[in-house]
Write a protein that holds these residues in place. Sequence first.
Motif, PDB file in Angstrom:
ATOM      1  N   LYS A 185       0.832  -1.204   0.000  1.00 30.20           N
ATOM      2  CA  LYS A 185       0.000   0.000   0.000  1.00 30.20           C
ATOM      3  C   LYS A 185       0.869   1.256   0.000  1.00 30.20           C
ATOM      4  N   TYR A 189       1.162   3.909  -3.190  1.00 32.30           N
ATOM      5  CA  TYR A 189       0.892   5.332  -2.968  1.00 32.30           C
ATOM      6  C   TYR A 189       2.089   6.178  -3.407  1.00 32.30           C
ATOM      7  N   ASN A 222      -9.588   6.172  -4.853  1.00 30.88           N
ATOM      8  CA  ASN A 222      -9.767   6.310  -3.407  1.00 30.88           C
ATOM      9  C   ASN A 222      -8.812   7.324  -2.771  1.00 30.88           C
ATOM     10  N   TYR A 223      -7.679   7.594  -3.427  1.00 32.13           N
ATOM     11  CA  TYR A 223      -6.629   8.381  -2.769  1.00 32.13           C
ATOM     12  C   TYR A 223      -6.246   9.671  -3.504  1.00 32.13           C
ATOM     13  N   TRP A 224      -6.959  10.019  -4.585  1.00 34.59           N
ATOM     14  CA  TRP A 224      -6.524  11.197  -5.333  1.00 34.59           C
ATOM     15  C   TRP A 224      -6.579  12.486  -4.511  1.00 34.59           C
ATOM     16  N   GLU A 226      -5.990  12.801  -1.313  1.00 35.94           N
ATOM     17  CA  GLU A 226      -4.830  12.833  -0.424  1.00 35.94           C
ATOM     18  C   GLU A 226      -3.540  13.071  -1.213  1.00 35.94           C
ATOM     19  N   SER A 237       2.238  12.181   3.245  1.00 37.43           N
ATOM     20  CA  SER A 237       1.323  11.774   4.321  1.00 37.43           C
ATOM     21  C   SER A 237       2.066  11.057   5.444  1.00 37.43           C
TER      22      SER A 237
END
Length: 571
Positions: A185, A189, A222-224, A226, A237
Amino acid sequence: MSLGCDFSVLEELISNAKKIQDNVLDKILKTNANTEYLHRFLEGSSDKELFRKNVPVVSYEDVKPYIDRVANGEPSDIISGEPITTFNRSSGTSSGNQKIYPTNNIYFENLLFGYALSSVVMSKHVDGYKQGKMMIFRFTHQISPTPCGLPIAPALTSFTKSKYYSRMAKNSTSPYVVALCPDPKQSMYCQLLCGLVQRDEVVSVGTTFPSVLVQIVHFLENYWKELSSNIRSGHVSDWITDLSCRDSVSIILGEPNAELADLIEKECRQESWQGIITRLWPKTKCIETIVTGTMSQHIPALDYYSNKLPLVSKVYASSEAFYGLNLNPLSKPQHVSYTFLPNMSYFEFIHVDADGEATSEIVDLVDVKLGDYYEPLVTNYSGLHRCKVGDILQVTGFYNNTPQFRFVRRKNTVLCVDVEPTTEEDISKALARATVVLESSDLILTGFTCYGDISTVPGHYVFYVELKAKVNNGTNVLQLDNKVLVECCCVMEESLSSLYRRLRGDEGSIGALEIRVVQKGTFDSLMEFFVSRGSSISQYKTPICIKSAEALQVLEDKVLARFFSDRSPTL
């Protein structure tokens, strides 16, 4: 081997295939003739004709006891004259069982050489390929020791962690250490973050297998927000705790960039994600991922996300050997052929009929015939001799003196609930017909697998599918049309074998084909399940047929709706 390859190296190789193959076999036999395994058949001789006459054609299961002995601490020379340095573990998602293959440095040198040549080919066909950067997602799996202390890992993990791969990684958007991150993960990312920051330099996007690339797009969905926030603030992050990732990515991230953050938010906020890859990475020329065989199920989703950029299947390789290159990388997926490289291993071919049944004929690489079907045998530098690969290939042509092969399918029957042998190729054809029906209703197939349900009488085929609407309706609820899904069931049955259709129709010994639509993200969960059981993300292929009861339960827990064929297929 040197990375300084050019096209003349390739031309020389494929112009002298017979001589090079003879030299490869001669070298392998001289190195291995006195191993315990080969000595039984050759008594120390390195004669090629004696090799063909006395050494048997084997499957993995035949040589597994010898491999296990080395893994458990006995000397390498049981099977290999060259020291075994690593064991490659197959993913197990094709066959259902993980296998281990002995490996030495020659295998990794061959991989490096093959990938270097594939880059030469890409540079010839894709403008600016060498000048740009590759956003090719790589992941590594934990390396475990065998009882003898040698490392065992998926082949791509072993290669990526080796000194050989680090020489290839220089034109990647991500620092080498990010691919080495043990947390998939965090690695995914960080690779996305690096790629977004360098968006204007990216000329190629890809993964080894397309199921992973589809999952990466889902991850981006799901993460754009962030990722954009990180770019806006110039700060990674806090949950990225791998220090190597954090430090190296922070350097690439650099100063806050509000303009880029705004652009990402503008593109990702749109109702449709069609062309999201080209919208975020506008100079991308192609998608690099293997879409031959059953991997073709992902073509509709990749076409949608990339605005139909060329899908490039660059190489044909496995845990046993590197086989060949696609010399026409921009060809359509259905036209992909691989030209074998004669210096990689010694290759023989069992002639088979169109159904995959073997004849008695075994021929050398240069003696295969145009249009015919074959199963390859590998004799490599790591202890495999005349070992079946389990693939069915068709000869599509020749480049100079070297044959080119189309990957047809894996050899084994995939589905059977009565006496019908349904192959990967049969299922791929059925899926292609269903995809046409789905696309006419603005639906995209993003995940697929199947199994033969014999808990019912009669038994029947079950296909799990994950679907996505081309345009978000604002509710995030998938609208399913009963008529469309039933028609998908029917057209799939129409494309299956004549024996299936007869057993399904007149004889009634096969029940109506069923489609079970699953929730969004189900196939991401399926991949996570297999990774948790030891599969590598880099080598993960969505299994075409589910054999694990636990994996089946992952799917069953997320079924939204069920649909059945409402008519018997024509005979």
